[in-house]
Design an enzyme around this catalytic site. Sequence first.
Site, PDB file in Angstrom:
ATOM      1  N   CYS A 163      34.795  39.760  48.741  1.00  0.00           N
ATOM      2  CA  CYS A 163      34.303  38.521  49.354  1.00  0.00           C
ATOM      3  C   CYS A 163      33.142  38.883  50.258  1.00  0.00           C
ATOM      4  O   CYS A 163      33.104  39.998  50.790  1.00  0.00           O
ATOM      5  CB  CYS A 163      35.328  37.807  50.237  1.00  0.00           C
ATOM      6  SG  CYS A 163      36.551  36.897  49.279  1.00  0.00           S
TER       7      CYS A 163
ATOM      8  N   GLY B 190      31.388  38.199  45.509  1.00  0.00           N
ATOM      9  CA  GLY B 190      32.310  37.164  45.039  1.00  0.00           C
ATOM     10  C   GLY B 190      31.558  36.086  44.302  1.00  0.00           C
ATOM     11  O   GLY B 190      30.664  35.470  44.871  1.00  0.00           O
TER      12      GLY B 190
ATOM     13  N   ASN C  51      37.097  38.454  54.736  1.00  0.00           N
ATOM     14  CA  ASN C  51      36.962  39.453  53.677  1.00  0.00           C
ATOM     15  C   ASN C  51      38.017  40.528  53.912  1.00  0.00           C
ATOM     16  O   ASN C  51      38.060  41.115  54.988  1.00  0.00           O
ATOM     17  CB  ASN C  51      35.553  40.062  53.703  1.00  0.00           C
ATOM     18  CG  ASN C  51      35.377  41.266  52.778  1.00  0.00           C
ATOM     19  OD1 ASN C  51      34.598  42.159  53.070  1.00  0.00           O
ATOM     20  ND2 ASN C  51      36.078  41.298  51.682  1.00  0.00           N
ATOM     21  N   GLY C  52      38.837  40.760  52.888  1.00  0.00           N
ATOM     22  CA  GLY C  52      39.892  41.773  53.020  1.00  0.00           C
ATOM     23  C   GLY C  52      41.248  41.161  52.732  1.00  0.00           C
ATOM     24  O   GLY C  52      41.359  39.947  52.566  1.00  0.00           O
TER      25      GLY C  52
ATOM     26  N   TYR D  24      30.919  51.710  44.373  1.00  0.00           N
ATOM     27  CA  TYR D  24      30.595  50.629  43.434  1.00  0.00           C
ATOM     28  C   TYR D  24      30.265  49.291  44.078  1.00  0.00           C
ATOM     29  O   TYR D  24      29.343  48.600  43.668  1.00  0.00           O
ATOM     30  CB  TYR D  24      31.789  50.426  42.493  1.00  0.00           C
ATOM     31  CG  TYR D  24      31.736  49.153  41.675  1.00  0.00           C
ATOM     32  CD1 TYR D  24      30.981  49.089  40.496  1.00  0.00           C
ATOM     33  CD2 TYR D  24      32.435  48.007  42.072  1.00  0.00           C
ATOM     34  CE1 TYR D  24      30.942  47.918  39.742  1.00  0.00           C
ATOM     35  CE2 TYR D  24      32.385  46.833  41.320  1.00  0.00           C
ATOM     36  CZ  TYR D  24      31.643  46.797  40.161  1.00  0.00           C
ATOM     37  OH  TYR D  24      31.591  45.650  39.423  1.00  0.00           O
TER      38      TYR D  24
HETATM   39  P1  AMP Z   1      36.347  50.013  32.412  1.00  0.00           P
HETATM   40  O1  AMP Z   1      35.715  51.050  31.545  1.00  0.00           O
HETATM   41  O2  AMP Z   1      36.891  48.862  31.611  1.00  0.00           O
HETATM   42  O3  AMP Z   1      37.330  50.609  33.331  1.00  0.00           O
HETATM   43  O4  AMP Z   1      35.160  49.364  33.313  1.00  0.00           O
HETATM   44  C1  AMP Z   1      34.475  50.173  34.157  1.00  0.00           C
HETATM   45  C2  AMP Z   1      33.401  49.412  34.865  1.00  0.00           C
HETATM   46  O5  AMP Z   1      33.899  48.271  35.582  1.00  0.00           O
HETATM   47  C3  AMP Z   1      32.775  50.327  35.903  1.00  0.00           C
HETATM   48  O6  AMP Z   1      31.406  50.075  36.003  1.00  0.00           O
HETATM   49  C4  AMP Z   1      33.530  49.902  37.123  1.00  0.00           C
HETATM   50  O7  AMP Z   1      32.887  50.266  38.294  1.00  0.00           O
HETATM   51  C5  AMP Z   1      33.603  48.415  36.959  1.00  0.00           C
HETATM   52  N1  AMP Z   1      34.566  47.880  37.923  1.00  0.00           N
HETATM   53  C6  AMP Z   1      34.425  47.973  39.215  1.00  0.00           C
HETATM   54  N2  AMP Z   1      35.417  47.365  39.882  1.00  0.00           N
HETATM   55  C7  AMP Z   1      36.231  46.894  38.986  1.00  0.00           C
HETATM   56  C8  AMP Z   1      37.444  46.177  39.083  1.00  0.00           C
HETATM   57  N3  AMP Z   1      37.974  45.863  40.249  1.00  0.00           N
HETATM   58  N4  AMP Z   1      38.071  45.855  37.946  1.00  0.00           N
HETATM   59  C9  AMP Z   1      37.533  46.190  36.778  1.00  0.00           C
HETATM   60  N5  AMP Z   1      36.356  46.864  36.636  1.00  0.00           N
HETATM   61  C10 AMP Z   1      35.706  47.214  37.721  1.00  0.00           C
END
Ligand code: AMP
Length: 459
Positions: free
Chosen positions: A2, A28, A102-103, A244
């Site tokens: 968020c 978000g 947020n959190g 990320y």
């Molecule tokens: P996957 O290979 O399906 O695990 O997707 C990886 C990509 O989704 C990477 O670029 C991750 O950083 C990004 N990603 C980041 N946060 C999430 C999250 N909370 N749920 C799913 N994918 C995420």
Amino acid sequence: MCGIIGVSNHKEAANIAFLGLYALQHRGEEAAGIASYDGKDIHIVKKPGLVADAFDEESLKGLKGKAAIGHTRYSTTGSSNYKNIQPFLVTHRKRPLAVSHNGNLTNTETLYEKLEEDGAIFQTSMDSELIIHLLAKSRNGDMKKWFQEVLSQLKGAFSLVFLVGDIIVGARDCQGFRPLCLGKIDDGYILASESCALDLIHAEFIREIEPGEIIFIDKNKIESVYLAGREKEKKAYCIFENVYFARPDSNIFGESIYQVRKGLGAQLAKEHPVKADFAMSIPDSGNYAAVGYAQELGLPLEVGIIRNHYIGRTFIQPSQFLRDFSVRVKLNPIKSALKGKKIVVIEDSIVRGTTSRGRVEDLRKAGAKEIHMRISCPPIISPCFYGIDFPSKKELIAASKSVKEIADFIKVDSLEYLSLKGMLSVMTEHGSYCDACYTGNYPVEIPKNTGKYLLEGAG
Ligand code: AMP
């Protein structure tokens, strides 16, 4: 997840909040809202969708006043109920009281139970509403002591911005899980999740709100008090913000996110070099680590995949024929760059592994001869209870599979992750991070989750 923002003492308060939310959109995408106060009336606009969809000229014009707070929502459990869109607003002692959060709080069950026994009724299924109830219940007449008393009862992750009449209050939990910074514009002040929101409106970055600090902005006067026991608490900045989540043009936790991500890539190159024809990223999240990786090894950096930035929300339901449509419309490999090449692909993280598997398949189809994948963080093995929307342990691929098994699943020639030690060595304050998603070491007791009160995190 968020994004939150608060603006004080500025005649363009709502417009500034709106622009700031634009910069915080990545935090978000599900809903956005702004509440403002003009000394007499409170105004609020909140809607599902992106910031650009949630407001128009007319609705922004109606958000009068010199104080405003805003929120972009990422729902952590998928409930997109209108009531749950923030800011959450009530009238309290004849003046507006609104919050953007947020959190995720971790002691919601205990708080909820107590409040319900005392006769409270709830409008939403958000943990943030508890904070408003606690504020309303308190008899403390002094504003600073009031917030201090109430926020000291909260556990878990919270960066908060309140609108109390025309006073803006900001707060951060004692561990500092989520970011929050302070900026100045003309005679006014701004609180925002990330510094990129200040850059957009040419506000001056002053500092980050400290873990455990509550800051009161009354027109152009600023005062702070601190949460009880904050000296005893160890800082636990969310490391996944650096890996990320935060925008690379932001400075949070005292670091430039761009430099941190490049540093992670360089460290990854030291730990797991590949003699490839070139390095490339999965855009956009892997871009910055890929720069660091390629620079460290003196490898050429190529753009092997193009990201389409105009997709918005896809409304075509995936059928068998259009399987994976929504991902393919977003990312398309460049065949001429990839054909016959040995490549090293840099990605920021693997969560479920399904998108990585799809991307690798696309690269293979586009003609890549050998695909080596390098991940700029360690394997994610544990869910987050402090606001990052990770799936359950069951869905986290690294919770049940070895690196070799993951490599087989996503069909790469080799796969390596950055070590935990290597990742932490890149951060200046390396002992001050929450790395629970990589280690399972939770710095704040996680919820018991008896399922009695199904409250959501605000995100
Ligand atoms: P996957 O290979 O399906 O695990 O997707 C990886 C990509 O989704 C990477 O670029 C991750 O950083 C990004 N990603 C980041 N946060 C999430 C999250 N909370 N749920 C799913 N994918 C995420």
